[in-house]
Design a protein around this motif. Structure first.
Motif, PDB file in Angstrom:
ATOM      1  N   LEU A  66      24.399 -13.923  10.886  1.00  0.00           N
ATOM      2  CA  LEU A  66      24.024 -12.766  11.698  1.00  0.00           C
ATOM      3  C   LEU A  66      25.272 -12.162  12.329  1.00  0.00           C
ATOM      4  O   LEU A  66      26.112 -12.883  12.869  1.00  0.00           O
ATOM      5  N   ALA A  67      25.403 -10.835  12.242  1.00  0.00           N
ATOM      6  CA  ALA A  67      26.486 -10.111  12.916  1.00  0.00           C
ATOM      7  C   ALA A  67      25.861  -9.041  13.804  1.00  0.00           C
ATOM      8  O   ALA A  67      25.000  -8.277  13.347  1.00  0.00           O
ATOM      9  N   ASN A  68      26.266  -8.990  15.060  1.00  0.00           N
ATOM     10  CA  ASN A  68      25.740  -8.025  16.029  1.00  0.00           C
ATOM     11  C   ASN A  68      26.839  -7.012  16.367  1.00  0.00           C
ATOM     12  O   ASN A  68      27.938  -7.392  16.764  1.00  0.00           O
ATOM     13  N   HIS A  69      26.552  -5.733  16.197  1.00  0.00           N
ATOM     14  CA  HIS A  69      27.557  -4.679  16.397  1.00  0.00           C
ATOM     15  C   HIS A  69      27.012  -3.645  17.374  1.00  0.00           C
ATOM     16  O   HIS A  69      26.061  -2.924  17.077  1.00  0.00           O
ATOM     17  N   ASN A  70      27.593  -3.599  18.571  1.00  0.00           N
ATOM     18  CA  ASN A  70      27.170  -2.631  19.578  1.00  0.00           C
ATOM     19  C   ASN A  70      27.765  -1.263  19.256  1.00  0.00           C
ATOM     20  O   ASN A  70      28.979  -1.126  19.082  1.00  0.00           O
ATOM     21  N   LEU A  71      26.915  -0.247  19.162  1.00  0.00           N
ATOM     22  CA  LEU A  71      27.347   1.085  18.733  1.00  0.00           C
ATOM     23  C   LEU A  71      27.778   1.948  19.917  1.00  0.00           C
ATOM     24  O   LEU A  71      27.244   1.829  21.017  1.00  0.00           O
ATOM     25  N   VAL A  72      28.733   2.848  19.666  1.00  0.00           N
ATOM     26  CA  VAL A  72      29.164   3.794  20.689  1.00  0.00           C
ATOM     27  C   VAL A  72      28.092   4.866  20.902  1.00  0.00           C
ATOM     28  O   VAL A  72      27.800   5.254  22.024  1.00  0.00           O
ATOM     29  N   TRP A  73      27.499   5.320  19.790  1.00  0.00           N
ATOM     30  CA  TRP A  73      26.465   6.362  19.839  1.00  0.00           C
ATOM     31  C   TRP A  73      25.211   5.875  19.127  1.00  0.00           C
ATOM     32  O   TRP A  73      25.288   5.059  18.209  1.00  0.00           O
ATOM     33  N   PRO A  74      24.039   6.416  19.506  1.00  0.00           N
ATOM     34  CA  PRO A  74      22.801   6.056  18.803  1.00  0.00           C
ATOM     35  C   PRO A  74      22.865   6.432  17.319  1.00  0.00           C
ATOM     36  O   PRO A  74      23.533   7.391  16.949  1.00  0.00           O
ATOM     37  N   SER A  75      22.170   5.667  16.510  1.00  0.00           N
ATOM     38  CA  SER A  75      22.103   5.920  15.076  1.00  0.00           C
ATOM     39  C   SER A  75      20.650   5.926  14.636  1.00  0.00           C
ATOM     40  O   SER A  75      19.857   5.103  15.089  1.00  0.00           O
ATOM     41  N   LEU A  76      20.299   6.843  13.747  1.00  0.00           N
ATOM     42  CA  LEU A  76      18.930   6.922  13.230  1.00  0.00           C
ATOM     43  C   LEU A  76      18.816   6.420  11.799  1.00  0.00           C
ATOM     44  O   LEU A  76      17.712   6.280  11.276  1.00  0.00           O
ATOM     45  N   SER A  77      19.963   6.141  11.143  1.00  0.00           N
ATOM     46  CA  SER A  77      19.882   5.717   9.747  1.00  0.00           C
ATOM     47  C   SER A  77      21.066   4.834   9.380  1.00  0.00           C
ATOM     48  O   SER A  77      22.198   5.070   9.821  1.00  0.00           O
ATOM     49  N   CYS A  78      20.791   3.802   8.583  1.00  0.00           N
ATOM     50  CA  CYS A  78      21.834   2.895   8.082  1.00  0.00           C
ATOM     51  C   CYS A  78      21.520   2.559   6.630  1.00  0.00           C
ATOM     52  O   CYS A  78      20.374   2.308   6.284  1.00  0.00           O
ATOM     53  N   ARG A  79      22.544   2.555   5.773  1.00  0.00           N
ATOM     54  CA  ARG A  79      22.339   2.270   4.352  1.00  0.00           C
ATOM     55  C   ARG A  79      23.534   1.514   3.790  1.00  0.00           C
ATOM     56  O   ARG A  79      24.681   1.767   4.153  1.00  0.00           O
ATOM     57  N   TRP A  80      23.256   0.623   2.852  1.00  0.00           N
ATOM     58  CA  TRP A  80      24.319  -0.062   2.126  1.00  0.00           C
ATOM     59  C   TRP A  80      24.905   0.864   1.069  1.00  0.00           C
ATOM     60  O   TRP A  80      24.176   1.586   0.395  1.00  0.00           O
ATOM     61  N   GLY A  81      26.227   0.802   0.914  1.00  0.00           N
ATOM     62  CA  GLY A  81      26.908   1.492  -0.171  1.00  0.00           C
ATOM     63  C   GLY A  81      27.337   0.488  -1.226  1.00  0.00           C
ATOM     64  O   GLY A  81      26.814  -0.626  -1.294  1.00  0.00           O
ATOM     65  N   PRO A  82      28.314   0.832  -2.066  1.00  0.00           N
ATOM     66  CA  PRO A  82      28.712  -0.063  -3.158  1.00  0.00           C
ATOM     67  C   PRO A  82      29.471  -1.289  -2.656  1.00  0.00           C
ATOM     68  O   PRO A  82      30.142  -1.248  -1.623  1.00  0.00           O
ATOM     69  N   GLN A  83      29.349  -2.371  -3.410  1.00  0.00           N
ATOM     70  CA  GLN A  83      30.142  -3.568  -3.110  1.00  0.00           C
ATOM     71  C   GLN A  83      31.567  -3.327  -3.600  1.00  0.00           C
ATOM     72  O   GLN A  83      31.778  -2.862  -4.718  1.00  0.00           O
ATOM     73  N   LEU A  84      32.549  -3.654  -2.769  1.00  0.00           N
ATOM     74  CA  LEU A  84      33.940  -3.354  -3.070  1.00  0.00           C
ATOM     75  C   LEU A  84      34.707  -4.556  -3.599  1.00  0.00           C
ATOM     76  O   LEU A  84      35.602  -4.412  -4.429  1.00  0.00           O
ATOM     77  N   GLU A  85      34.376  -5.742  -3.085  1.00  0.00           N
ATOM     78  CA  GLU A  85      35.171  -6.921  -3.416  1.00  0.00           C
ATOM     79  C   GLU A  85      34.362  -8.197  -3.189  1.00  0.00           C
ATOM     80  O   GLU A  85      33.593  -8.279  -2.237  1.00  0.00           O
ATOM     81  N   GLN A  86      34.542  -9.161  -4.062  1.00  0.00           N
ATOM     82  CA  GLN A  86      33.923 -10.475  -3.894  1.00  0.00           C
ATOM     83  C   GLN A  86      35.021 -11.511  -3.686  1.00  0.00           C
ATOM     84  O   GLN A  86      35.978 -11.567  -4.458  1.00  0.00           O
TER      85      GLN A  86
END
Length: 502
Positions: A66-86
């Motif tokens: 689990l990672a918790n990230h406190n945002l500076v501004w409110p967000s209404l949408s979050c999406r995964w993009g491409p995987q860059l590196e393994q």
């Protein structure tokens, strides 16, 4: 902790009421209602705080990471993009996020790099020791695009996940090539970034309903004009240029968008960008269309839900009228819909009536009224988002204004009906309670199984702009019971043998 996590918090004053908030009361009843609302909110907050404290104490047991990230501004949408590196212990992946500001700086589309820790790597004590008011070292901002207006929805194109569409408070859908766009510094007075493409066709604002087709570069949208609109991004390529390079596929490294000119460093009018007209406009809803989804196996079949309580199935091959219209799919506004990528017959809907319903498109109605296979009733407030799990065909998630993200398995429903004694709602097998206000969006990670990113509008509680969390439940929760018991028995034998050694 990195330097980013030590930055001072920014006070947040929101510009608009987000979906699900109640309208302001009339003046004559305002004082009494405000007092009652204040008391009710204080009680609810105490309950939320108690639940959150209990949840946090269980994090080492329930979660693999689990990672918790406190945002500076409110967000209404979050999406995964491409995987860059393994790598050995973690993978690096793009993450798309909206920032809804108070007007002191522009609204932005954020492209972040996220480090996703692999299963059974993080120590239990490590994942439980996070600071609610800090930025996570696992999430680092990579690029900022200054967005013309607030972003309500982000969707990535399956054929090329570097291409995203955004919905704002306007009739247009904006298309961005996030790698080609220049990095911008969001300061007061900065001009908006120029979209790579603008999809026109709505006659009124289209704010939430947005989908990308799994099989073709098609985009689907719904809006306040009560219509569903379909575009092909390829139409821009054929209309704008005859350059053979324009038709390069994602596999050969080309962008799915062909530009006549490079994206500008800034332009006050998004409409100055290239635009494309729709393939079709579909009429059948009697109120705002709130969400849309493509059939996973067909670019010509899709569905939509709206504030008219209807679920509508469309087939572009047979015209612009509904193929099937389900009246009263729920007893209130419908906020969200998702089509099962593993089984074309199964469709999920979520509603302001606090429930999630599962429909089989072979038997959608009974006497003209919606006839769901099952009603999942585990939320205590309006459901805002539903999504099928890419890793198991019967599993899905639902998030709501009650601050919970529930994970369900419809295969468990029949089994649980036969058991006795008090338990959670049938089908519910995991409840993520790490957010302290409405969970406005979440997205399963197709590259890292059983990993979810979720975002909540809890700025009043966290002292920031809301909370982004990336998490994965322990695999002991979702794996087959016999497999888990065998592993635990093996572990028990190992402990006993270790204890017996001198």
């Amino acid at each position: 902790m990195d330097a980013q996590s030590q930055q001072p918090q920014v006070g947040v004053v929101k510009k608009k009421e987000t979906r699900g908030r109640k309208p302001k009361p009339k003046e004559e009843k305002k004082d009494d209602q405000q007092q009652q609302a204040k008391m009710k909110k204080a009680h609810q907050q105490a309950t939320v705080d108690d639940k959150y404290t209990q949840w946090k104490s269980l994090v080492p047991v329930l979660y693999d990471w689990l990672a918790n990230h406190n945002l500076v501004w409110p967000s209404l949408s979050c999406r995964w993009g491409p995987q860059l590196e393994q790598a050995t212990y973690k993978n690096r992946q793009r993450l798309y996020l909206s920032e809804q500001t108070d007007g002191s700086v522009p609204n932005t589309l954020v492209i972040a790099n996220c480090e996703v820790v692999k299963p059974r790597v993080a120590a239990a004590e490590h994942i439980s020791q996070f600071n609610e008011e800090a930025r996570s070292p696992f999430v680092k901002k990579y690029k900022t695009i200054i967005h013309p207006g607030e972003i309500n929805r982000i969707r990535e194109l399956p054929q090329n996940t570097k291409i995203v569409a955004t919905h704002t408070d306007s009739p247009d859908v904006l298309i961005w090539d996030v790698e080609a766009q220049p990095n911008r510094h969001a300061v007061l007075g900065a001009t908006s970034s120029r979209p790579d493409l603008i999809l026109t066709g709505h006659q009124d604002n289209a704010e939430f309903a947005l989908a990308m087709c799994p099989t073709e570069p098609y985009v689907l949208s719904g809006g306040k004009d009560k219509t569903v609109v379909l575009w092909s991004i390829q139409d821009h390529i054929s209309a704008a240029t005859t350059d053979p390079a324009a038709t390069k596929s994602q596999g050969s490294g080309g962008s799915i968008i062909k530009q006549n000119s490079k994206p500008g460093d800034g332009n006050d009018k998004a409409a100055d960008g290239p635009s494309v007209a729709p393939r079709g406009i579909y009429y059948g809803h009697e109120d705002t269309v709130e969400d849309v989804a493509f059939c996973p196996s067909s670019s010509q079949e899709f569905c939509s839900v709206g504030d008219d309580s209807c679920l509508i199935l469309w087939d572009a091959r047979v015209g612009s009228s509904p193929a099937i219209k389900v009246e009263k799919a729920h007893n209130a506004d419908l906020h969200c819909v998702d089509w099962n990528p593993h089984d074309d017959n199964l469709i999920l809907t979520g509603s302001a009536d606090n429930s999630v319903r599962l429909f089989d498109r072979r038997n959608l109605t009974s006497g003209g009224v919606g006839a769901p296979i099952y009603k999942f009733e585990g939320h205590k407030a309006a459901v805002l988002c539903v999504q099928w799990c890419p890793d198991k065909s019967s599993v899905f998630g639902s998030s709501a204004e009650d601050g919970l993200l529930n994970i369900w398995d419809y295969e468990k429903v029949c089994k649980e009906r036969t058991t006795k004694g008090p338990s959670s709602p049938p089908g519910l097998f995991f409840q993520h309670a790490g957010h302290r206000d409405k969970v406005v969006d979440f997205h399963w990670n197709a590259s890292d199984p059983w990993t979810i990113v979720s975002v909540s509008d809890d700025c009043d509680t966290t002292g920031g702009g809301g909370t982004l969390q990336i998490w994965r439940m322990s695999d002991l929760i979702y794996r087959p019971e016999e497999e888990v018991l065998a592993e635990l028995e093996k572990f028990k034998s190992h402990v006993v043998s270790c204890a017996s050694k001198p």
